[in-house]
Each structure stands twice: as C-alpha cells, then as structure tokens.
Design a protein around this motif. Structure first.
Motif, short mmCIF file in Angstrom:
data_model
loop_
_atom_site.label_atom_id
_atom_site.label_comp_id
_atom_site.label_asym_id
_atom_site.label_seq_id
_atom_site.Cartn_x
_atom_site.Cartn_y
_atom_site.Cartn_z
N ASN A 274 -3.54 -9.40 3.16
CA ASN A 274 -3.25 -10.20 1.85
C ASN A 274 -4.41 -10.55 0.86
O ASN A 274 -4.03 -11.42 0.24
CB ASN A 274 -2.48 -11.39 2.44
CG ASN A 274 -1.01 -10.87 2.90
OD1 ASN A 274 -0.61 -9.89 2.49
ND2 ASN A 274 -0.40 -11.60 3.92
N TYR B 193 5.19 -16.07 5.23
CA TYR B 193 5.91 -14.65 5.49
C TYR B 193 6.44 -14.65 7.00
O TYR B 193 7.66 -14.58 7.23
CB TYR B 193 4.86 -13.62 5.68
CG TYR B 193 5.50 -12.25 6.00
CD1 TYR B 193 6.14 -11.25 5.01
CD2 TYR B 193 5.40 -11.75 7.43
CE1 TYR B 193 6.83 -10.10 5.51
CE2 TYR B 193 5.95 -10.77 7.76
CZ TYR B 193 6.48 -9.68 6.86
OH TYR B 193 7.01 -8.59 7.41
N LYS C 199 0.47 -2.37 5.48
CA LYS C 199 -0.30 -2.91 4.04
C LYS C 199 0.40 -4.39 3.89
O LYS C 199 1.14 -4.56 3.83
CB LYS C 199 -0.25 -1.91 2.93
CG LYS C 199 -1.17 -0.69 3.46
CD LYS C 199 -0.76 0.38 2.17
CE LYS C 199 -1.12 1.71 2.50
NZ LYS C 199 -0.64 2.68 1.41
N GLY C 200 -0.95 -5.30 3.33
CA GLY C 200 -0.56 -6.36 2.63
C GLY C 200 -0.47 -6.34 1.15
O GLY C 200 -0.56 -5.26 0.42
N SER C 201 -0.38 -7.56 0.47
CA SER C 201 -0.32 -7.31 -0.82
C SER C 201 -1.64 -6.93 -1.71
O SER C 201 -1.78 -7.02 -2.90
CB SER C 201 -0.19 -8.97 -1.43
OG SER C 201 -1.12 -10.17 -0.89
N SER C 202 -2.87 -6.77 -0.87
CA SER C 202 -4.03 -6.29 -1.40
C SER C 202 -4.07 -4.93 -1.40
O SER C 202 -4.79 -4.39 -2.30
CB SER C 202 -5.09 -6.77 -0.29
OG SER C 202 -5.06 -5.80 0.80
N GLY C 203 -3.04 -4.29 -0.92
CA GLY C 203 -2.82 -2.78 -1.17
C GLY C 203 -3.41 -1.97 -0.03
O GLY C 203 -3.27 -0.62 -0.11
N GLU D 11 0.50 -17.07 1.79
CA GLU D 11 1.32 -15.90 1.59
C GLU D 11 1.66 -15.46 3.16
O GLU D 11 2.75 -15.29 3.62
CB GLU D 11 0.84 -14.65 0.94
CG GLU D 11 1.60 -13.65 0.97
CD GLU D 11 0.91 -12.36 0.40
OE1 GLU D 11 1.73 -11.19 0.13
OE2 GLU D 11 -0.07 -12.58 -0.24
N THR D 12 0.56 -15.43 4.00
CA THR D 12 0.76 -15.32 5.24
C THR D 12 1.43 -16.09 6.13
O THR D 12 2.62 -15.47 7.09
CB THR D 12 -0.64 -14.78 6.22
OG1 THR D 12 -1.34 -13.92 5.18
CG2 THR D 12 -0.63 -14.28 7.48
N THR E 132 6.22 -6.43 3.54
CA THR E 132 7.48 -6.47 2.93
C THR E 132 8.61 -5.48 3.44
O THR E 132 9.78 -5.92 3.64
CB THR E 132 7.29 -6.31 1.36
OG1 THR E 132 6.26 -7.31 0.86
CG2 THR E 132 8.47 -6.74 0.50
N THR F 94 4.62 -1.37 4.46
CA THR F 94 4.18 -2.64 3.88
C THR F 94 4.71 -3.80 4.89
O THR F 94 5.74 -3.60 5.60
CB THR F 94 4.33 -2.96 2.40
OG1 THR F 94 5.76 -2.75 2.25
CG2 THR F 94 3.78 -1.66 1.40
#
Length: 426
Positions: free
Chosen positions: A206, A233, A290-294, A229-230, A171, A169
């Motif tokens: 994301n 980051y 992977k982003g926050s979308s999964g 978010e992007t 993160t 991810t």
C-alpha cells in the motif's frame, strides 16, 4: 618384494620410506586429517529434515576431506551460549534475528570465504536472498531456506461460490471473502496470522516504508496513509466476520477439515497444508495480492547460514566449501524439489521441470515472489525485533477493536521509535 628392488632401495628408514611410497602412491597418499564441521540446524522431521540430511550425506560422499555433522538444535537461541562456553558450532542456521550475534561479534564475515572468485556473486541468488544478512558491504548470514508469505485456498469452495480466478488485489480479495461468507455461513473466509512477516507485506504494497525517509533508520513510518489503509482493511474484515486470527497447526487442521476457505501461511507450509487436506479437495495457492501502490510486496523469512568465530582456518575453509556447494545447481535443484522450499538461485529455478511446477504450485508461486523486485529481506538490527513485536501487538488490538486504529498507530509509532533511537531499553 623382489630382491633386486630391495637392493636398489636399500634398508633402513630411507629404504622403507621408498618402498612405502611405491606401494601407496607417494607422499600424496599419506592420510590427511578430515576436517570436522558441525552444523547446528533446527529441522527435526518432515521433508525439510530429510532433504537436509540427504544433501549433507551427498556433500560428505563427494568431499572426503571434510565431514559435516548435523546437530538438530535451536541455534538461534543456543549458539551464543555455546560460544560463551567455548564450544560454538562451526556452521549454524539462525533466523533473521541475527543482530544479537553481530553485537556479540560472534560471526565471521562470509565475504573472504564464500564470495568472489570461485564462490557466490551477486546475481547468482535472488536479490532478497543475497541481501539477507548483509550489513554494509559484509555478508554475515546468507539464506539456507528462504520462504515467503502466500495464501492457500480451497479450490472446490471457490468454484462453488462462483469465483473463477484468484484475486489480484487486496480489494478483490475482500470482495471474494464477502461472497464466500454469504454462500457458506459456517465457513471462515480467511484465517490470517497477526505477525510482522504477514502484516508488513500488505503495508508495503500500500506504499508503506519500513523506516521514515531521512531518519537514518531511527524512526518508523506507521503514521502514514499506508498504515491506516492496511489496519482499517483488516479491521473491516474482522468486524464483518470474514476473517479470524489463527496460527500454524490450527489453521492447517481447520483448513484440512474444510472449515476455512483461504489460509494465510508461507511457502514452507504449503506441503503441510496438503498433508492436512489429505486429498479431500483440491488446493491452490496464490501470491499476496497487489496493494494500492499497484504492486505486491513480500518479506523473505527463514534460516540462514552463518560461520561462527573461534575455529581453525581449516574448519572455516571446510564450512565455506559446504556453503558454496549448497548454492551449486545440483543441490539447489534437489532442495527445490524435495524440501518444500524454493531454490535460492535463478539457475536452479529454471531447471526444475514444468511437470513438477504444475503439481507443486506452492513452489511455483514462491519462486515468482522471490524473483519480484518488491520482495525484500527482513531488517537485521536487534532493535527492529522489538519494533516487530509491538507491531504484532497493536495490529491485533486495532483489528479486533480493542483500540482505535489511530490510537494503535500513534502508540506503535512512539514505542517503535523509542526502540530504534535507543531511548527505550531492549
């Protein structure tokens, strides 16, 4: 010649024709003109140019009625001028910025020449390759060398930092970069490219969208949680000195010298990275996380084949024959094993030996990215070129702290929408 045969054949034109037919194999043996097909493409060195030359020579050997000649030049910027001068190439490789070609009505639809029975069909290539250059139901450009964004890393540094696996991810990537910065203060944790092909994938991962739903592609969607978010980051990474912006040769040179831990690039650049490293340390590669979308996301880049107008039917047929041959299994396997680009067809990808994949992770990862349902082609419209330009500019300003993320996204949205709506001059 036997006198009896001469007597049977007679003399004069008819007799001479009969004798000639016997000696040469009949009417079919008469020499037909070879169709000359010029191919403009811009690779003038390295494994890509070598592979392209090999494949063209292969085609010419096996297709005696057609001869393809490579002309190394920047077709994306020169082909329209050549058309205006009355001397366009029959076949060209141009970038995804093909909206200007479509506006000039310079391209033939590939549908009647390349698609359908005896040609390409949906499912033969990866979806992002198939739809690249498609407008409506018509294909005007199809990928010749597809590439995707990916991250290359110094395996030795990762091991010394105690990082046991590549991040899954964004993160986790940030956490790994912080470890590297703490343990190796003189090493740049991440060198990133501030271009749309590298900004949009994390934005899409994301949950971002290229266009605002319901806007008929006349509005972008940068005033969204995904955009905030992007941008934030990368702004955080930059503020903590865990990333820098850099491009091409500089990234490869510094990575090869051990000054960068993770280098942003494309699947086409992986082999160049290896050349820069020159065996000094082991090199790995991993897909964008992977982003926050999964899920992960990516954009297909690269040059694509187009057939230009103002040529004979025979020349068009010759160009179409070459394109169809290019996507056949043998040429695609060769291309995937020698050019540094992944194959563009599923059948060729599965035929590449596992031993090759084990020693060429750039190709292996690129194939997995092409196969992903979250990998999409870059937009075709000319107006989106301008959107990408302002995206590059405002992303850089926001990440480097020259302006706030909110102001950058607000101005980006305004300018991008002006281009898409037509209210701003292209």
């Amino acid at each position: 010649m036997n006198a009896k045969w001469m007597a049977l054949m007679g003399t004069g034109a008819v007799g001479l024709y009969c004798v000639t037919s016997l000696l040469t194999g009949g009417v079919q043996a008469q020499t037909k003109p070879v169709q000359q097909v010029t191919l403009w493409e811009s690779h003038n060195g390295g494994p890509v140019a070598d592979s392209m030359t090999y494949l063209v020579n292969w085609f010419n050997r096996t297709h005696p009625g057609i001869h393809v000649t490579i002309d190394v030049t920047k077709a994306s910027t020169k082909a329209l001028g050549a058309l205006a001068a009355g001397n366009p190439p029959v076949l060209a490789e141009i970038s995804h910025y093909d909206g200007s070609f479509l506006n000039a009505h310079a391209l033939l639809s590939l549908n009647p020449y390349v698609m359908g029975k005896g040609g390409l069909s949906e499912g033969a290539t990866y979806p992002s390759v198939w739809t690249n250059g498609e407008v409506g139901s018509q294909h005007y450009r199809i990928m010749a060398d597809a590439k995707v964004s990916q991250l290359t890393y110094n395996i030795k540094l990762f091991k010394q930092a105690g990082i046991k696996s590549v991040p899954q991810t964004w993160t986790q990537l940030a956490a790994d970069l912080a470890i590297i910065k703490r343990k190796f203060p003189t090493v740049v944790p991440l060198a990133y490219k501030d271009s749309s092909a590298h900004i949009l994938p994390p934005f899409l991962a994301n949950g971002g969208q290229l266009f605002l739903p319901g806007s008929n592609q006349h509005k972008t969607d940068f005033l969204s949680p995904a955009a905030y978010e992007t941008f934030n980051y990368f702004r955080t990474l930059y503020a903590k000195h865990e990333m820098i912006f850099a491009h091409g040769a500089n990234i490869r040179s510094d990575f090869g010298a051990g000054k960068i831990a993770v280098a942003d690039g494309t699947s086409a650049g992986y082999e160049k990275i290896l050349e820069a490293v020159h065996g000094r340390f082991p090199v790995g590669v991993f897909a964008y996380p992977k982003g926050s979308s999964g899920h992960t996301a990516n954009l297909v880049q690269g040059l694509g084949f187009v057939m230009m107008i103002d040529h004979t039917k025979a020349q068009n047929a010759g160009a179409a024959t070459f394109i169809k041959w290019w996507f056949s299994e043998g040429p695609q396997i060769y291309w995937g094993e020698h050019s540094g680009f992944p194959p563009e067809t599923r059948s060729a990808s599965v035929r590449i030996p596992s031993s090759y994949m084990a020693t060429h992770p750039g190709t292996r990862v690129a194939i997995s990215e092409l196969a992903s349902p979250y990998t999409i082609p870059r937009p075709v419209p000319t107006a989106y070129n301008e959107v990408q330009s302002v995206l590059d500019a405002y992303f850089y300003k926001a990440v480097t702290g020259q302006t706030s993320v909110k102001m950058a996204l607000t101005q980006l949205q305004q300018q991008a929408d002006a281009y898409l709506s037509g209210s701003a001059q292209l």
